[in-house]
Structures are given as structure tokens and as C-alpha cells.
Design a protein around this motif. Structure first.
Motif, PDB file in Angstrom:
ATOM      1  N   VAL B 303       0.805  -1.221   0.000  1.00 38.51           N
ATOM      2  CA  VAL B 303       0.000   0.000   0.000  1.00 38.51           C
ATOM      3  C   VAL B 303       0.842   1.278   0.000  1.00 38.51           C
ATOM      4  CG1 VAL B 303      -2.009  -1.053   1.077  1.00 38.51           C
ATOM      5  CG2 VAL B 303      -0.202  -0.086   2.515  1.00 38.51           C
ATOM      6  N   ARG B 304       0.228   2.313  -0.522  1.00 39.58           N
ATOM      7  CA  ARG B 304       0.758   3.683  -0.494  1.00 39.58           C
ATOM      8  C   ARG B 304       2.137   3.835  -1.119  1.00 39.58           C
ATOM      9  NH1 ARG B 304      -1.666   2.904   4.381  1.00 39.58           N
ATOM     10  NH2 ARG B 304       0.348   2.549   5.397  1.00 39.58           N
ATOM     11  N   TYR B 306       4.661   5.185  -3.935  1.00 39.58           N
ATOM     12  CA  TYR B 306       4.711   6.305  -4.867  1.00 39.58           C
ATOM     13  C   TYR B 306       5.822   6.031  -5.866  1.00 39.58           C
ATOM     14  CZ  TYR B 306       5.617  10.912  -6.761  1.00 39.58           C
ATOM     15  OH  TYR B 306       5.818  11.954  -7.626  1.00 39.58           O
ATOM     16  N   GLN B 334      -3.175  -0.908  -2.577  1.00 37.24           N
ATOM     17  CA  GLN B 334      -4.108   0.210  -2.633  1.00 37.24           C
ATOM     18  C   GLN B 334      -3.369   1.523  -2.419  1.00 37.24           C
ATOM     19  OE1 GLN B 334      -6.965  -0.084  -3.746  1.00 37.24           O
ATOM     20  NE2 GLN B 334      -7.727  -2.135  -3.285  1.00 37.24           N
ATOM     21  N   GLN B 335      -3.964   2.572  -2.923  1.00 37.06           N
ATOM     22  CA  GLN B 335      -3.420   3.933  -2.809  1.00 37.06           C
ATOM     23  C   GLN B 335      -2.012   4.071  -3.390  1.00 37.06           C
ATOM     24  OE1 GLN B 335      -5.033   3.837   1.284  1.00 37.06           O
ATOM     25  NE2 GLN B 335      -5.034   6.059   1.017  1.00 37.06           N
ATOM     26  N   THR B 336      -1.778   3.283  -4.392  1.00 37.88           N
ATOM     27  CA  THR B 336      -0.532   3.454  -5.143  1.00 37.88           C
ATOM     28  C   THR B 336      -0.660   4.703  -6.004  1.00 37.88           C
ATOM     29  OG1 THR B 336      -0.004   1.100  -5.246  1.00 37.88           O
ATOM     30  CG2 THR B 336       0.847   2.461  -7.037  1.00 37.88           C
ATOM     31  N   ASN B 337       0.423   5.434  -6.118  1.00 36.38           N
ATOM     32  CA  ASN B 337       0.450   6.612  -6.970  1.00 36.38           C
ATOM     33  C   ASN B 337       1.627   6.438  -7.929  1.00 36.38           C
ATOM     34  OD1 ASN B 337       0.418   9.139  -8.043  1.00 36.38           O
ATOM     35  ND2 ASN B 337       0.298  10.218  -6.077  1.00 36.38           N
ATOM     36  N   ASP B 365      -8.210   1.439  -5.748  1.00 36.62           N
ATOM     37  CA  ASP B 365      -8.039   2.792  -5.244  1.00 36.62           C
ATOM     38  C   ASP B 365      -6.610   3.265  -5.529  1.00 36.62           C
ATOM     39  OD1 ASP B 365      -8.172   5.161  -3.882  1.00 36.62           O
ATOM     40  OD2 ASP B 365      -7.964   4.248  -1.895  1.00 36.62           O
ATOM     41  N   VAL B 366      -6.338   3.571  -6.781  1.00 32.43           N
ATOM     42  CA  VAL B 366      -4.974   3.947  -7.160  1.00 32.43           C
ATOM     43  C   VAL B 366      -4.999   5.144  -8.110  1.00 32.43           C
ATOM     44  CG1 VAL B 366      -4.082   1.595  -7.000  1.00 32.43           C
ATOM     45  CG2 VAL B 366      -4.924   2.441  -9.184  1.00 32.43           C
ATOM     46  N   LYS B 367      -3.863   5.800  -8.224  1.00 30.88           N
ATOM     47  CA  LYS B 367      -3.731   6.900  -9.172  1.00 30.88           C
ATOM     48  C   LYS B 367      -2.536   6.571 -10.057  1.00 30.88           C
ATOM     49  CE  LYS B 367      -3.025  11.467  -8.080  1.00 30.88           C
ATOM     50  NZ  LYS B 367      -3.088  12.490  -7.040  1.00 30.88           N
TER      51      LYS B 367
END
Lengths: 255, 433
Positions: B303-304, B306, B334-337, B365-367
Motif C-alpha cells: 500500500v501507499r 509512490y 491500494q493507494q498506489t500513486n 483505489d490507485v492513481k
């Protein structure tokens, strides 16, 4: 008095053979401001481009004498070094090249051409701060990449800022008024008027009369179909504003 | 069926033509790794253009040659190589062999272990058992390296240690028909920091190939800055880096492919920890009849994460380049950018660019974004500069610099950045005439 530039019977076309200039004659003397007006597609920007040395156009006939030299024989950079300045209609964005570095390179290459040494950091920065005030250019813009992310007005002011830095003998302003609001227009015109002297001259290309309220020309020319079909005093611009170009076109055709 | 047999034979032929001895090890784990790799090799096919991963790069001619691993004792002045101007502990490898006599170990520091790989296998058995071969994949060249590598370096930065001096791996290839294969293992323990410069240069080498492989383990909250410079001669370079990132770790990798007949970089990052930061950047400037292929994989597993990836190329006359950048986002990540961009300038109609950015996302849930653009040199900008009195030559250089500097500008270490810029300038002056 000797002229700064003397254009004789200039013909130019695109590489595909489309003829754009069909015999332009124009003489500009020191201290003069000439306006070139004309409808879209009449060849105004082409004339500016040919004088600056853009390679997209081929000169098929005629000559251009600049300061006693054959202008068409010079490379674009040598024209600039000899004092010809084109303010672009669409200033180019150059990501990664800072405005300040760009100008410094420009000034130093021009100085080297004249056999002078590079400008000192102090003198350069002094000039930058003095000349940027002239066009009210935001300090932040000087360190940004050339024209990148500038608004339309900022780009045009940046052109006049460069002109102020390079102090050209002949400035060609290609539709510098296009896309400017009234404030920006006033600032740009103020810059041009301040730089005017008895030694230099300007050719102001414009589509609308409104710029000429601020930069008052000595002579107004009308370009149509690649030729200057009428020249007259500044009142000619007002007449064009009133009556449009059609009456002139008819005049030419009936000739 | 017959085709398969002949392909299989081609690997045997290649290995028979390879005048290099197989590795053995007293360490039972390493020994097992080697024998597994050997089995896979014998059952594999030589890389060829029918395989998706080798579709655009012509490796075949390089696999038809004979190579030997000439150990060289030639003495030469390494200060002639610009990259040695960086203040660093410089480890010199000639044709993949460590040269103690040429290496310069300026500063030793407590908690920074720099060890010849052959010795490290015995001295750091626990680390070897824990990390060795754990990051790499099972591709042909990785296995080839495992079985036939000569030597390499083992680097370990202990917990809470900031390595003050850059470690410079200087590979020099020399001779005709040589093969150089080093195998490196880099471990950054918790809260540590290390700068690595790797430069691949040459001394009168031709028809030679290199196949260096490194594994990097960036543990919790550690920071690794890595720069690679590839330059020199009529040779081929296969270069593989495998990075593993743990929680809150940071990796900056900057790769400069400047000159070689053939370059293939396989660089992959797997973020197994949470809250990782990864920056993968590259510049490549192939010249006539050169082929550079950059292949990257960013494998987001937690998760998370960048990540930011920028690869830029300038392709000169008759050159060929490939960029393949894959971002994989695991269901768990999740929440990978993640951001990926490849842009290229073709200086001539005869240059060929193959660009393939790829996103594969299993989390919701990623960007993520990716882009690729390839175009001609901006003659409008060139004319703009000329119209301000700047010569054609300076104008072109300014514009090429501006384009390429975006990547070299990301190097934090000023000395390394300067060296990279000077290599790029030199390269540009030769190419843009």
C-alpha cells in the motif's frame, strides 16, 4: 538620408510553389515607424518571416538591402546580430532553457560577433532589472523556462523585454497586439515607444487599427495579395478601420 | 518439434563457445542456486525476436559469437576515465574481474562493508543465505550470470549508518571477443543511506559483451541513490538490476545510456513494503547503427507506494531504441500513486523508436498515469533562438541539453551530475555534427 532597409520587388513562395509575396517594395529610414496592415492571408507574417530568415520560404525574385548589406545573404542569427529583431506572433515555448540563460547566451553571441568580450554578470543583471521594468515583467518569469506557462500577454511582454535587451536597429513586430487586453497593449506600446530613437526603426504589422492608437506610425501600408497596394499617412489606418479593405481591393482590380 | 530441438541446441552451442568456467560454491545454498540456473539454461532457448521481450532488439548476432573471459593484468591509468573524478571508493573490474591494484578505497567507514563477492560468500554466510538470488528473475541472461559470473562486490550498510563516500563500480571491458559478468549484492539495512555510481566503460574493446547483474535490498526507511553510465565502443551490454524495497524506503535510479553497439537494460523494482518512494529515470542517446533497449518493471506490491518514472531519448541517424516500461499494481497495493512518461526526439528520419508504456492494475483505489510521445526536433524553437542571434550549432545544443537535462538534473550528487553532463556533452558533440 540613408535608409535602414530597402525592399525591392520581393517575391517569395512556399516550398510547394504557393506564391505569397508578389513584388513588395518598401523603404524604411532611421527614426521611422511603418505600419503594415492588411486582411488575413495577405502576406504580412510571411514578409516578417522572410526578413528574419525563416527557412520555410523561398525568395524567387527581388532584393533586400539592410544597412548597406544584402540581408537575404545572411543567416538568421547573423541578421539578428546585425540588429534585426523579430517579435514573434507566436513566441515559442522552450522547456528547460531559462529565460535569463537564453538572453545571456544571445547577448554574448551578438557581442562575440562584434568582437567584444562577454558581458559582466553585474552589467547584465543591471540591464535585466532596468529593462524588465519597462514592460512590467514579473521577476519570477525571468528565471522560468522561456515562455513556458506564460500567459498570452506575458509572452508578448517577454518579446518586448528581449527587444529592449538587444537594442535592435530594425524591429519587426508581427501582430504583437493579437490576443492582448488593453492593459497589456498599453504596456507593450509604452515599451516600443520608449525604445524609439533617431537611429532605429520599426515595422509594425497589425490586423487592427487599435495598436496604432498607441504606437503612432509615420506611414501606413496596406498589403494585399502579396503586394503593397496603398501607402499613406497615419490617417489611412483610421480610414481602413471605417471602411474595411474592400474598397481598396476594388481600386486595385479596376486599375 | 524439430525446431525446438535446434533451438535447444543453440543454447548448447553458445555455452560450448563460451570459454569460461562454471561457478562452484562451498555454500550449499549458492551451489543449489547455480545448479538450478544451469538446468534452466540448458532447457531454455536463446533470446530471439519471436519472444515478446526481444521483439525489437536484435540480440541474435551477439549470441552467435565466441567469447572468452580474458583476465587482464594490464596496467593503465584509471584517472583517464572522467567518472573517476567523483570522490568515491572506486572498485575496478576489468572484464568482470576485480582489480585490487587499480581500485581506490579512499575512506573506510564503520558499518560500511565493501567486500569482494567471492570472499563475501564465506564471510557473510547469513546475508548470502538471506539475500543472494532473492531479487533476480529467471531470464536467460540472469541465469547465465548466475552460472558463469566471475566476481563482483558485496556491499552492506549497517543499520542507522549513512555511507559518507559514494561507492563507484567501474567496469572496464578490454580486448576482442571478451565476456564480462560481475555479480553484485547490495544491502541497505534499516535507516541507512548509500550512493552508488556504476560506470561501464572500455579500453580498446571490440566484439565483446557484458552481462552484469546486481541485486539491491533497500530495507526499512533506507535510501539508495543509484546512477549508471554506459559508454564505449563496438560492444554489447546486457545490464540487469533488481531492487527490492521495504517499508518507507526510497530509491532513486538514474540511467544514462550514451554509447555502445547494443544495450539492453533490465531494471526492475519490487516494492514489498508499504509507503515506498521510487524514482526511475533514464536518458538514452543512440548513434548510427546502435541499438539501446531499456526495459523497466515497477512492481507495486504494497500500500501507499509512490513511483515516478521518466525516460527520455534522443535518437540520431540510423539508430534504434526501445523503451518498455511496465507498472504492475497488485490487488493489495491500494493507494498506489504511479507516474510513467517516455518522450523521445528523432533527429533523423532513419531513426527508429519503439515505445511501450504499460499499466496493469488490480487494485481499485490507485492513481496511475502513463504517457509516451515521440517527435521530430523542434525546428520552431531552433529558429526562435537563431532569431535572437544564437548560432545554429549553439541553438541545437541548447535544445538537446534542455531536453536531456531534465533527467541528469534529478541527480542529487553534484559531482556525479557534472560527470554525467560532461559525458552527455561529449557524446552530443560527436553525434550532432
Amino acid at each position: 538620408m540613408d535608409s535602414i532597409i530597402k525592399i525591392k520587388n520581393l517575391h517569395a513562395e512556399l516550398s510547394d510553389g504557393t506564391k505569397i509575396l508578389n513584388g513588395v517594395n518598401l523603404e524604411v529610414k532611421p527614426g521611422e515607424i511603418h505600419a503594415i496592415m492588411g486582411p488575413n492571408g495577405s502576406g504580412k507574417s510571411t514578409l516578417a518571416s522572410v526578413l528574419a530568415g525563416r527557412e520555410d520560404y523561398i525568395v524567387t525574385e527581388g532584393e533586400v538591402e539592410y544597412n548597406g548589406m544584402d540581408l537575404l545573404d545572411l543567416s538568421p542569427e547573423d541578421r539578428a546580430r546585425e540588429g534585426v529583431f523579430l517579435a514573434f506572433q507566436y513566441p515559442v515555448e522552450i522547456p528547460g532553457v531559462s529565460n535569463i540563460n537564453f538572453l545571456k547566451t544571445s547577448i554574448n553571441e551578438i557581442r562575440a560577433y562584434k568582437g567584444e568580450g562577454p558581458i559582466s554578470a553585474k552589467e547584465f543583471l543591471g540591464m535585466v532589472s532596468e529593462k524588465s521594468k519597462l514592460v512590467e515583467l514579473d521577476n519570477k518569469l525571468k528565471n522560468r523556462s522561456v515562455n513556458e506557462g506564460f500567459s498570452g500577454g506575458e509572452k508578448k511582454r517577454n518579446e518586448i523585454f528581449q527587444m529592449a535587451m538587444l537594442e535592435p536597429k530594425l524591429a519587426i513586430l508581427d501582430e504583437t497586439d493579437s490576443g492582448l487586453d488593453i492593459d497589456a497593449l498599453r504596456i507593450v506600446a509604452h515599451g516600443v515607444n520608449t525604445l524609439k530613437s533617431s537611429e532605429n526603426a520599426s515595422i509594425v504589422i497589425t490586423h487592427y487599427q487599435r495598436l496604432l492608437d498607441y504606437i503612432v506610425p509615420d506611414i501606413v501600408h496596406v498589403l494585399w495579395n502579396g503586394r503593397i497596394i496603398k501607402s499613406g499617412p497615419k490617417e489611412l489606418a483610421l480610414e481602413l478601420e471605417d471602411k474595411g479593405y474592400d474598397w481598396l481591393k476594388k481600386e486595385v482590380i479596376t486599375e | 518439434m524439430e525446431a525446438a530441438v535446434s533451438e535447444k541446441n543453440s543454447v548448447s552451442v553458445f555455452l560450448e563457445n563460451l570459454d569460461v568456467s562454471e561457478n562452484t560454491s562451498n555454500n550449499s545454498y549458492v551451489s543449489e542456486v547455480i545448479s538450478e540456473a544451469k538446468d534452466r539454461l540448458l532447457n531454455s532457448k536463446l533470446p530471439n525476436k519471436k519472444q515478446e521481450s526481444w521483439k525489437y532488439s536484435k540480440i541474435a548476432p551477439w549470441l552467435k559469437k565466441k567469447y572468452c573471459c580474458s583476465r587482464s593484468n594490464e596496467d593503465f591509468d584509471i584517472s583517464a576515465y572522467a567518472s573517476t573524478s567523483v570522490n568515491a571508493n572506486t572498485l575496478v573490474f576489468v572484464n568482470g574481474y576485480y582489480r585490487d591494484d587499480l581500485s581506490i578505497l579512499r575512506d573506510s567507514q564503520n558499518g560500511v562493508i565493501i567486500q569482494n563477492m567471492t570472499e563475501a560468500v564465506d564471510l557473510f554466510k547469513d546475508d548470502i543465505d538471506k539475500y543472494y538470488n532473492k531479487a533476480k528473475d529467471a531470464s536467460f541472461f540472469a541465469d547465465l550470470n548466475t552460472v558463469y559470473h566471475t566476481n563482483g562486490v558485496f556491499i552492506k550498510v549497517d543499520e542507522n549508518v549513512i555511507a559518507e563516500t559514494t561507492v563507484h563500480l567501474l567496469h572496464i571491458q578490454t580486448g576482442t571477443g571478451t565476456i564480462a559478468q560481475s555479480r553484485n549484492l547490495v544491502i541497505l539495512e534499516k535507516n541507512s543511506k548509500l550512493d552508488i555510481l556504476e560506470s561501464q566503460l572500455e579500453l580498446n574493446a571490440s566484439d565483446s559483451i557484458s552481462n552484469h547483474l546486481s541485486e539491491f535490498f533497500v530495507n526499512e526507511n533506507a535510501l539508495l541513490n543509484y546512477t549508471l553510465i554506459q559508454k564505449g565502443g563496438d560492444n554489447a551490454a546486457i545490464h540487469s538490476n533488481y531492487f527490492i524495497q521495504e517499508d518507507f524506503s526510497k530509491l532513486n535510479s538514474n540511467v544514462f545510456s550514451l554509447q555502445k553497439k547494443f544495450i539492453r537494460n533490465n531494471h526492475s523494482v519490487r516494492t514489498v513494503g508499504t509507503d515506498t518512494e521510487t524514482r526511475l529515470n533514464g536518458s538514452f542517446m543512440p548513434g548510427a547503427n546502435e541499438q539501446f533497449d531499456n526495459r523497466t518493471l515497477l512492481d507495486h506490491r504494497n500500500v501507499r507506494g509512490y513511483s515516478e518514472e521518466v525516460y527520455k531519448g534522443i535518437l540520431f541517424e540510423k539508430s534504434n531504441a526501445v523503451f518498455y516500461g511496465r507498472i504492475f499494481v497488485d490487488q493489495k497495493a491500494q493507494q498506489t500513486n504511479a507516474y510513467l512518461n517516455n518522450s523521445n526526439i528523432l533527429m533523423d528520419d532513419s531513426a527508429r523508436m519503439h515505445s511501450k508504456p504499460e499499466l496493469e492494475i488490480y487494485a481499485d483505489d490507485v492513481k496511475c498515469s502513463h504517457g509516451s510521445a515521440t517527435g521530430d526536433f523542434d525546428t520552431e524553437a531552433q529558429f526562435y533562438l537563431q532569431a535572437r542571434g544564437i548560432s545554429l550549432d549553439s541553438a541545437r545544443k541548447m535544445l538537446i541539453h534542455a531536453f536531456m537535462n531534465e533527467v541528469s538534473g534529478k541527480i542529487e550528487n553534484i559531482e556525479i551530475r557534472d560527470v554525467v553532463n560532461s559525458y552527455m556533452n561529449e557524446r552530443m558533440m560527436k553525434l550532432d555534427q
